[in-house]
Design a protein around this motif. Structure first.
Motif, PDB file in Angstrom:
ATOM      1  N   TYR A 142      74.916  43.785  23.248  1.00 30.27           N
ATOM      2  CA  TYR A 142      75.162  45.191  24.237  1.00 30.27           C
ATOM      3  C   TYR A 142      76.144  44.800  25.229  1.00 30.27           C
ATOM      4  N   THR A 143      76.888  45.708  26.048  1.00 28.69           N
ATOM      5  CA  THR A 143      77.860  45.665  26.946  1.00 28.69           C
ATOM      6  C   THR A 143      77.420  46.048  28.423  1.00 28.69           C
ATOM      7  N   ASN A 144      76.396  47.035  28.473  1.00 24.34           N
ATOM      8  CA  ASN A 144      75.865  47.643  29.793  1.00 24.34           C
ATOM      9  C   ASN A 144      74.900  46.437  30.347  1.00 24.34           C
ATOM     10  N   SER A 145      75.316  46.022  31.602  1.00 23.14           N
ATOM     11  CA  SER A 145      74.476  45.134  32.111  1.00 23.14           C
ATOM     12  C   SER A 145      73.394  45.941  33.005  1.00 23.14           C
ATOM     13  N   GLN A 170      78.042  51.036  23.406  1.00 27.77           N
ATOM     14  CA  GLN A 170      77.454  50.019  24.340  1.00 27.77           C
ATOM     15  C   GLN A 170      76.182  49.013  23.685  1.00 27.77           C
ATOM     16  N   LYS A 192      74.200  38.826  26.794  1.00 27.33           N
ATOM     17  CA  LYS A 192      73.876  40.116  26.473  1.00 27.33           C
ATOM     18  C   LYS A 192      73.714  40.322  24.860  1.00 27.33           C
ATOM     19  N   GLU A 237      68.194  51.808  30.319  1.00 32.09           N
ATOM     20  CA  GLU A 237      67.904  51.364  31.688  1.00 32.09           C
ATOM     21  C   GLU A 237      66.890  52.130  32.587  1.00 32.09           C
ATOM     22  N   THR A 272      69.903  53.935  23.874  1.00 30.73           N
ATOM     23  CA  THR A 272      71.179  54.067  23.252  1.00 30.73           C
ATOM     24  C   THR A 272      71.190  52.973  22.081  1.00 30.73           C
TER      25      THR A 272
END
Lengths: 110, 113
Positions: B25-28, B3, B71, B94, B102
């Motif tokens: 990063y990929t997780n919004s 991520q 991102k 988050e 992460t």
């Protein structure tokens, strides 16, 4: 304040042996974490604890167990070591999002 | 699937110049980002952080930029010093993650005198 300390600093095990890594923090933090660091893979979370008496699995928990009997201590156990567990292990603690890390334990499993 | 990614394993910079370390990063859902610095045989130490409500945070020679739409975040070190030679990790978390971070894979920065 010593911050986060880890014992031992280095260890060599044979396949199948067991050992316990000790992490201690004197900052009264609720959260504690165990990570392993492997080349190119950053830090991966093994297990963590959100308070005394609690533990939870992280990203790579297989082959490891943990205990948090006292707020200041977080133990990481390997019941039957495997060569794939050769790594550098870091403990961390936090009260918020910023984590404070120990100096690490370099473990080699032959 | 990672991520948080740091696509450059290493970076070499001349002393006095700018060092730019990148992280994607990929997780919004990530809303807080941190950079850690690690010297050999030591644990990572916190360097600088940024909340998703900001696009820039500065602390002395270190500035972190955040581009939420892409991102992407970057760490700028100006001017670079030989003592900055280390491995730099970016990390993200988050709001509902229980303070879990992460991490990216790290970038080794070498600052040449």
């Amino acid at each position: 304040n010593a911050g986060v300390t880890q014992t031992p600093k280095f260890r060599v095990l044979k396949t199948g042996q067991s050992m316990t890594l000790l992490c201690a923090q004197d900052m009264n933090h609720e959260y504690m974490y165990w990570y392993r660091q492997d080349p190119g893979m950053g830090l991966r979370l093994i297990h963590y604890s959100v308070g005394e008496g609690t533990t939870a699995k992280g990203e790579v928990p297989d082959g490891y167990n943990v205990s948090r009997l006292k707020k200041q201590n977080f133990l990481l156990g390997l019941e039957s070591a495997a060569p794939s567990q050769t790594s550098v292990y870091f403990c961390a603690s936090s009260y918020s999002r910023e984590q404070f890390f120990g100096p690490g334990t370099r473990l080699t499993v032959l | 699937d990672q991520q948080v990614k740091q696509n450059s394993p290493s970076l070499s910079v001349q002393e006095g110049r700018i060092s730019i370390l990148n992280c994607d990063y990929t997780n919004s859902m990530f809303d807080y980002f941190l950079w850690y610095k690690k010297y050999p045989a030591e644990g990572p130490t916190f360097l600088i952080s940024i909340s998703s409500i900001k696009d820039k945070n500065e602390d002395g020679r270190f500035t972190v930029f955040l581009n939420k739409s892409a991102k992407h975040l970057s760490l700028h070190i100006v001017p670079s010093q030989p003592g900055d030679s280390a491995v730099y990790f970016c990390a993200a978390t988050e709001n509902n993650a229980g303070n879990m971070l992460t991490f990216g894979g790290g970038t080794r920065l070498m600052v040449k005198p």
